[in-house]
Structures are given as structure tokens and as C-alpha cells.
Design an enzyme around this catalytic site. Structure first.
Site, PDB file in Angstrom:
ATOM      1  N   GLU A 247       0.852  -1.163  -0.276  1.00  0.00           N
ATOM      2  CA  GLU A 247      -0.441  -0.375   0.188  1.00  0.00           C
ATOM      3  C   GLU A 247       0.525   1.095   0.524  1.00  0.00           C
ATOM      4  OE1 GLU A 247      -0.237  -2.393   1.520  1.00  0.00           O
ATOM      5  OE2 GLU A 247      -2.774  -3.330   2.351  1.00  0.00           O
TER       6      GLU A 247
ATOM      7  N   CYS B 150      -2.544  -3.847   7.326  1.00  0.00           N
ATOM      8  CA  CYS B 150      -2.079  -2.932   8.830  1.00  0.00           C
ATOM      9  C   CYS B 150      -1.870  -1.810   9.388  1.00  0.00           C
ATOM     10  CB  CYS B 150      -0.110  -3.207   9.109  1.00  0.00           C
ATOM     11  SG  CYS B 150       0.094  -1.858   7.564  1.00  0.00           S
TER      12      CYS B 150
ATOM     13  N   CYS C 122      -0.389   0.667   7.012  1.00  0.00           N
ATOM     14  CA  CYS C 122      -1.239   1.179   6.114  1.00  0.00           C
ATOM     15  C   CYS C 122      -2.145   2.242   6.333  1.00  0.00           C
ATOM     16  CB  CYS C 122      -1.231  -0.299   5.215  1.00  0.00           C
ATOM     17  SG  CYS C 122       0.822  -0.462   5.115  1.00  0.00           S
TER      18      CYS C 122
END
Ligand code: THU
Length: 130
Positions: free
Chosen positions: A52, A83, A86
Site C-alpha cells: 500500500e 496493517c 497502512c
């Protein structure tokens, strides 16, 4: 879905010799353009970057800042979920209702919003002086 195809293609270039967990991400901006990224690991583990983050960097490098939708794809037993870091990074360039698509390698896609992934997140308003 073109975002899935783009994320699958860039995932092939993921550099993940330590986790063996390759991830691809594709962003469509409000202009309609697509930007992609893959995870890039490092022998110094914390220096690795997520897919990302790579896609966001490509978007910013191209002069764009507005994510219309983002898709993330990886293998594993369940669909990959961005996560925490991100989520914060995606949120910087999204609206609360911006769709985040989480895909498996077979093309099965689950949809959620960035607001759903990061409720009550830290945002620009928190920086405003009282
Ligand atoms: N990873 C991503 O690139 N995106 C995610 O949403 C989850 C995790 C990467 C980081 C690391 O290279 C590998 O997946 C295992 O954590």
C-alpha cells in the site's frame, strides 16, 4: 475488475524473501488513473515497506492525492487486511467512505471502507490548535 488485475500483476514483483508473503496493491484516484505497489522487504526487517505504501508513493510521485478506491491482494488462508500503519496512510488520502477491497488470489473480493478499518483514527483535526 481492473484494480484486481493491476494488483495481481504488480504482486509478481514483490520482494518478500523473508516472509514469503507477496502483496500487491492498486489505487484508483479520482482522475481515474491507477497506481500500483508491492511490498519490498529488507534484511533489516523494520526497513521493509508494504504494498500500500508503494502504491501511495507512486500516486504522490505522479502528482495525485485523492484515492477513490484501493485494492490489496495476497495469498494466505484469508483475505489480506491492511496493517495499522497502512490504514493510517490510506486514510491520509481518502474519505471515511472510500472503499478498500481485500482480495485473495482466486479473485474473491471483500469490500470495507477505510472508516470501517480505522474508526476514530487520528486525523488533521487533532492537529488544530485549541
Ligand atoms: N504486507 C503488505 O505489504 N501489506 C499488508 O497489507 C499486510 C502486510 C507485507 C509486509 C511484509 O512484507 C509482509 O506483507 C508480511 O508481513
Amino acid at each position: 475488475m481492473d484494480l484486481f488485475k493491476a494488483a495481481m500483476t504488480v504482486r509478481e514483483n514483490a520482494y518478500a524473501p523473508y516472509s514469503n508473503f507477496q502483496v500487491g496493491a492498486a489505487i484508483r484516484t479520482t482522475s481515474g488513473a491507477i497506481y500500483t505497489g508491492c511490498n519490498v522487504e529488507n534484511v533489516a526487517y523494520p526497513e521493509g515497506t508494504c504494498a500500500e505504501a508503494g502504491a501511495i508513493a507512486a500516486m504522490i510521485a505522479a502528482g495525485e492525492t485523492e484515492i477513490k478506491e484501493i485494492l490489496v491482494v495476497a495469498g494466505g488462508p484469508s483475505k489480506v487486511s491492511p496493517c495499522g500503519g497502512c490504514r493510517q496512510k490510506i486514510s491520509e488520502f481518502s474519505q471515511a467512505n472510500t472503499p478498500v477491497y481485500m482480495a485473495d488470489l482466486a479473485g474473491d473480493i471483500e469490500e470495507i471502507t477505510i472508516g470501517g478499518l480505522l474508526p476514530a483514527g487520528f486525523d488533521k483535526e487533532h492537529l488544530e490548535a485549541k
